[in-house]
Design an enzyme around this catalytic site. Structure first.
Site, PDB file in Angstrom:
ATOM      1  N   GLU A  19       3.852 -11.344  -6.302  1.00 39.52           N
ATOM      2  CA  GLU A  19       2.735 -11.417  -7.259  1.00 39.52           C
ATOM      3  C   GLU A  19       3.086 -10.859  -8.628  1.00 39.52           C
ATOM      4  O   GLU A  19       2.373 -11.096  -9.602  1.00 39.52           O
ATOM      5  CB  GLU A  19       1.514 -10.688  -6.682  1.00 39.52           C
ATOM      6  CG  GLU A  19       1.607  -9.160  -6.619  1.00 39.52           C
ATOM      7  CD  GLU A  19       2.356  -8.625  -5.392  1.00 39.52           C
ATOM      8  OE1 GLU A  19       3.115  -9.388  -4.775  1.00 39.52           O
ATOM      9  OE2 GLU A  19       2.189  -7.433  -5.063  1.00 39.52           O
ATOM     10  N   LYS A  22     -11.443 -12.402 -15.324  1.00 39.77           N
ATOM     11  CA  LYS A  22     -11.843 -12.608 -16.717  1.00 39.77           C
ATOM     12  C   LYS A  22     -11.560 -14.024 -17.224  1.00 39.77           C
ATOM     13  O   LYS A  22     -12.418 -14.657 -17.814  1.00 39.77           O
ATOM     14  CB  LYS A  22     -11.127 -11.583 -17.609  1.00 39.77           C
ATOM     15  CG  LYS A  22     -11.591 -11.594 -19.043  1.00 39.77           C
ATOM     16  CD  LYS A  22     -12.906 -10.886 -19.175  1.00 39.77           C
ATOM     17  CE  LYS A  22     -13.457 -10.952 -20.579  1.00 39.77           C
ATOM     18  NZ  LYS A  22     -14.655 -10.113 -20.713  1.00 39.77           N
ATOM     19  N   SER A  64     -25.247  -8.538 -24.247  1.00 44.56           N
ATOM     20  CA  SER A  64     -24.678  -7.468 -25.056  1.00 44.56           C
ATOM     21  C   SER A  64     -23.973  -8.031 -26.283  1.00 44.56           C
ATOM     22  O   SER A  64     -23.550  -7.286 -27.154  1.00 44.56           O
ATOM     23  CB  SER A  64     -23.667  -6.700 -24.218  1.00 44.56           C
ATOM     24  OG  SER A  64     -22.602  -7.579 -23.879  1.00 44.56           O
ATOM     25  N   GLY A  65     -23.798  -9.356 -26.302  1.00 43.67           N
ATOM     26  CA  GLY A  65     -22.978  -9.936 -27.364  1.00 43.67           C
ATOM     27  C   GLY A  65     -21.584 -10.257 -26.846  1.00 43.67           C
ATOM     28  O   GLY A  65     -20.822 -10.953 -27.489  1.00 43.67           O
ATOM     29  N   GLY A  66     -21.252  -9.754 -25.664  1.00 47.78           N
ATOM     30  CA  GLY A  66     -19.930  -9.991 -25.078  1.00 47.78           C
ATOM     31  C   GLY A  66     -19.876 -11.296 -24.281  1.00 47.78           C
ATOM     32  O   GLY A  66     -20.890 -11.969 -24.101  1.00 47.78           O
ATOM     33  N   VAL A  67     -18.667 -11.606 -23.803  1.00 44.50           N
ATOM     34  CA  VAL A  67     -18.445 -12.877 -23.115  1.00 44.50           C
ATOM     35  C   VAL A  67     -19.130 -12.906 -21.738  1.00 44.50           C
ATOM     36  O   VAL A  67     -19.784 -13.885 -21.375  1.00 44.50           O
ATOM     37  CB  VAL A  67     -16.928 -13.125 -22.936  1.00 44.50           C
ATOM     38  CG1 VAL A  67     -16.665 -14.368 -22.100  1.00 44.50           C
ATOM     39  CG2 VAL A  67     -16.250 -13.237 -24.287  1.00 44.50           C
ATOM     40  N   ASP A  68     -18.986 -11.815 -20.986  1.00 43.32           N
ATOM     41  CA  ASP A  68     -19.451 -11.854 -19.595  1.00 43.32           C
ATOM     42  C   ASP A  68     -20.959 -12.093 -19.503  1.00 43.32           C
ATOM     43  O   ASP A  68     -21.418 -12.941 -18.739  1.00 43.32           O
ATOM     44  CB  ASP A  68     -19.092 -10.557 -18.863  1.00 43.32           C
ATOM     45  CG  ASP A  68     -17.588 -10.322 -18.848  1.00 43.32           C
ATOM     46  OD1 ASP A  68     -16.844 -11.293 -19.076  1.00 43.32           O
ATOM     47  OD2 ASP A  68     -17.156  -9.182 -18.615  1.00 43.32           O
ATOM     48  N   SER A  69     -21.716 -11.344 -20.283  1.00 41.65           N
ATOM     49  CA  SER A  69     -23.163 -11.523 -20.168  1.00 41.65           C
ATOM     50  C   SER A  69     -23.582 -12.898 -20.683  1.00 41.65           C
ATOM     51  O   SER A  69     -24.524 -13.508 -20.165  1.00 41.65           O
ATOM     52  CB  SER A  69     -23.927 -10.387 -20.861  1.00 41.65           C
ATOM     53  OG  SER A  69     -23.595 -10.306 -22.216  1.00 41.65           O
ATOM     54  N   HIS A 117       7.654  -8.051  -4.119  1.00 42.48           N
ATOM     55  CA  HIS A 117       6.307  -8.389  -4.590  1.00 42.48           C
ATOM     56  C   HIS A 117       6.309  -9.733  -5.311  1.00 42.48           C
ATOM     57  O   HIS A 117       6.619  -9.800  -6.496  1.00 42.48           O
ATOM     58  CB  HIS A 117       5.790  -7.282  -5.523  1.00 42.48           C
ATOM     59  CG  HIS A 117       5.470  -6.033  -4.787  1.00 42.48           C
ATOM     60  ND1 HIS A 117       4.236  -5.804  -4.216  1.00 42.48           N
ATOM     61  CD2 HIS A 117       6.233  -4.962  -4.481  1.00 42.48           C
ATOM     62  CE1 HIS A 117       4.244  -4.630  -3.610  1.00 42.48           C
ATOM     63  NE2 HIS A 117       5.451  -4.101  -3.751  1.00 42.48           N
ATOM     64  N   CYS A 136       5.267  -6.217   1.398  1.00 41.17           N
ATOM     65  CA  CYS A 136       5.659  -4.803   1.367  1.00 41.17           C
ATOM     66  C   CYS A 136       5.035  -4.047   2.555  1.00 41.17           C
ATOM     67  O   CYS A 136       5.401  -4.298   3.696  1.00 41.17           O
ATOM     68  CB  CYS A 136       5.292  -4.207   0.017  1.00 41.17           C
ATOM     69  SG  CYS A 136       6.169  -2.684  -0.330  1.00 41.17           S
ATOM     70  N   TYR A 137       4.075  -3.176   2.322  1.00 39.50           N
ATOM     71  CA  TYR A 137       3.449  -2.486   3.454  1.00 39.50           C
ATOM     72  C   TYR A 137       2.932  -3.501   4.475  1.00 39.50           C
ATOM     73  O   TYR A 137       3.001  -3.284   5.691  1.00 39.50           O
ATOM     74  CB  TYR A 137       2.287  -1.594   2.983  1.00 39.50           C
ATOM     75  CG  TYR A 137       1.671  -0.788   4.117  1.00 39.50           C
ATOM     76  CD1 TYR A 137       2.231   0.416   4.515  1.00 39.50           C
ATOM     77  CD2 TYR A 137       0.554  -1.268   4.817  1.00 39.50           C
ATOM     78  CE1 TYR A 137       1.706   1.138   5.565  1.00 39.50           C
ATOM     79  CE2 TYR A 137       0.022  -0.547   5.876  1.00 39.50           C
ATOM     80  CZ  TYR A 137       0.597   0.657   6.243  1.00 39.50           C
ATOM     81  OH  TYR A 137       0.083   1.371   7.294  1.00 39.50           O
ATOM     82  N   GLY A 195       0.839  -1.194   0.000  1.00 38.13           N
ATOM     83  CA  GLY A 195       0.000   0.000   0.000  1.00 38.13           C
ATOM     84  C   GLY A 195       0.871   1.238   0.000  1.00 38.13           C
ATOM     85  O   GLY A 195       2.073   1.161   0.286  1.00 38.13           O
TER      86      GLY A 195
END
Ligand code: XMP
Length: 510
Positions: free
Chosen positions: A169, A366, A221-226, A167, A80-81, A53
């Protein structure tokens, strides 16, 4: 299932911390450091990670934790922090570093800590700090150091408290994943058990319980998520789900049909598809300013959806394909409050009667959403599509939009995508598309003079889309694409390749 709590202190890599933990097959959630002990106990973590942070631990108002967190008896890793805070609160001390370490730094561990099991003695780590541990708290010892930081990693193995100044990650830390795995598997004793198959059945059951006999409405919407959210809800409650696919006419070639057929054929779902292209084109006529285009599309999407939804009367739940980075980045999940400048939709519909919102993907990243989509039976090809902006081709036709320009662009873009796929580069190039410039120029075809459009090709490599490098696509590929576009797409006589990175350019041309 074991659960890790990632306590967020506002560092820039916090989402990555959670990402890496889940990549190790361990479920985790990010929560702001401010949550109290009651909420921590209610979450019942089996281990905790404190993130980095921006604060300075010994300054007034720096984030602190209820010391009771250290007596929960679960392993803790401070990054770190997070490391500095642990030491600061447990009776040690921190100070401003003499040398501010930033970037790739060589670190050597002493071979005695489980955290570094199987890690070569000296390698490259990612550092970003101006404060360091000065004096350890009772019970701790140093297990790794750099040239300028004596306490680059510390531990109190008895209490299972670990701290790292670097870090793990960040991928620049060569053995970062190994170190996170060591913490999770060797120190916490967890097994990699978080998988999409197990998640899918849990999530389906959870939705089923929540929805009961209620009705759910979802905008595709045509997208992946929906699409994935729809697939999940359909598995949970079947025909209690109604999906309205608002086709704004700004999708890529055949994309609307592909989404519709995947829903119908692969999943057996009924969907209401609204062809609203005329309406969108009318509202967009003569609009050239990109942000204005985005706003119109967002608003219009909601209006079309509302008009259709009204026909259905009251529903119990409105489902949304919100995913975890959206939740965290809008400041609801963790401490880091990065507000996305461009989000697909123009907010919530005001004129739809629903009682509650349901967001079945709100805990997924995602690529987890993609994996879940495949798990639920959506075609791989659909689920692994490259990112496509909510406003669609509207921001790839530079300047004003007409149906003719959209058709030209769709054909050129389809050729480019086909050739990239043929060259086997679909997964290595992160985003690639054609845009229609509003530059017209002179050319010659046969014996005829032409005065036609220039198509711009764009291809980028990036991890996070915040920065991106232009792809060094093979000349042969560019040559084939250029010849095919000019030969096959009417009204294009020139093909340009965009060789700017982001920054200073952006990925999209508008
Ligand atoms: P830029 O152009 O900002 O793009 O470098 C970064 C990523 O975001 C996508 N993008 C959008 N996505 N609505 C979206 O849903 C938008 O208005 C929008 N604008 C850009 C872009 O495709 C790229 O993946």
């Amino acid at each position: 299932m074991k659960k890790v709590l990632v306590l967020d202190f506002g560092g820039q890599y916090n989402l990555l911390v959670a990402r890496r933990v889940r990549e190790c097959g361990v479920y985790c959630e990010i929560k702001p450091f401010r949550i109290g002990m009651d909420e921590i106990r209610a979450f019942a973590p089996d281990a905790i990670v404190f993130t980095g942070g921006p604060a300075t631990v010994f300054e007034p108002n720096a984030p602190q934790l209820d010391p009771a967190v250290f007596t929960l008896g679960v392993p803790i890793l401070g990054i770190c922090y997070g490391q500095q805070l642990m030491i600061h609160q447990l009776g040690g001390a921190c100070r401003r570093s003499e040398v501010r370490e930033y970037g790739k730094v060589a670190l050597t561990h002493d071979g005695t800590s489980e955290l570094f099991h199987g890690v070569e003695p000296t390698s490259v780590y990612w550092m970003s700090h101006g404060v360091e541990v000065e004096r350890l708290s009772p019970g701790f010892r140093a297990v790794a150091a750099t040239d300028s930081c004596a306490y680059a990693a510390i531990e109190d193995a008895q209490r299972r408290l670990y701290g790292v100044q670097f870090h793990p990650e960040v991928l620049h830390t060569v053995h970062g994943t190994q170190i996170i795995q060591n913490f999770l598997y060797r120190i916490c004793g967890f097994a990699p058990e978080w998988s999409m198959a197990s998640y899918a059945s849990e999530a389906i059951e959870e939705c089923r319980v929540k929805i009961g006999s209620g009705r759910v409405l979802l905008a595709l919407s045509g997208g992946v998520d929906s699409a994935v959210a729809a697939a999940l809800l359909y598995r949970a409650v079947g025909k209690q789900l109604t999906c309205i696919f608002v086709d704004h006419g700004l999708l890529r070639k055949n994309e609307g049909d592909e989404v519709e057929s995947a829903m119908r054929t692969a999943l057996g779902m009924e969907i209401i598809r609204v062809d609203a292209s005329e309406r969108f084109l009318t509202r967009l006529a003569g609009v050239t300013e990109p942000e204005r285009k985005r706003k119109i599309i967002g608003e219009e999407f909601i209006r079309v959806f509302e008009a259709e939804a009204k026909k259905l009367g009251t529903v119990d739940f409105l489902a949304q394909g919100t995913i975890y980075p959206d939740v965290v980045e809008s400041g609801l999940g963790g401490e880091s409050a990065v507000i996305k400048s461009h989000h697909n939709v123009g907010g919530l519909p005001e004129h739809v009667d629903f009682k509650e919102i349901i967001e079945p993907l709100r805990r997924l990243f995602k690529d987890e959403v993609r994996a879940l989509g495949v798990e639920l039976g959506l075609p791989e090809k659909l689920v692994w599509r490259q990112p496509f902006p909510g406003p669609g081709l509207a921001i790839r036709v530079i300047g004003d939009i007409t149906r003719e320009k959209l058709d030209i662009l769709r054909d050129a873009d389809a050729i480019f995508r086909e050739e990239v796929a043929k060259a086997g580069l679909e997964r290595s190039v992160n985003q690639y598309f054609a845009a229609l410039t509003n530059l017209r120029s002179v050319g010659v075809m046969g014996d005829e003079r032409t005065y036609d459009y220039a198509v711009a090709l764009r291809a980028v490599e990036t991890q996070d889309f915040m920065t991106a490098d232009w792809s060094r696509l093979p000349y042969e590929l560019l040559d084939t694409v250029s010849r095919r576009i000019v030969g096959e797409v009417k009204h294009v006589n020139r093909v340009l390749y965009d060789i700017t990175s982001k920054p200073p350019a952006t990925v999209e041309l508008e």
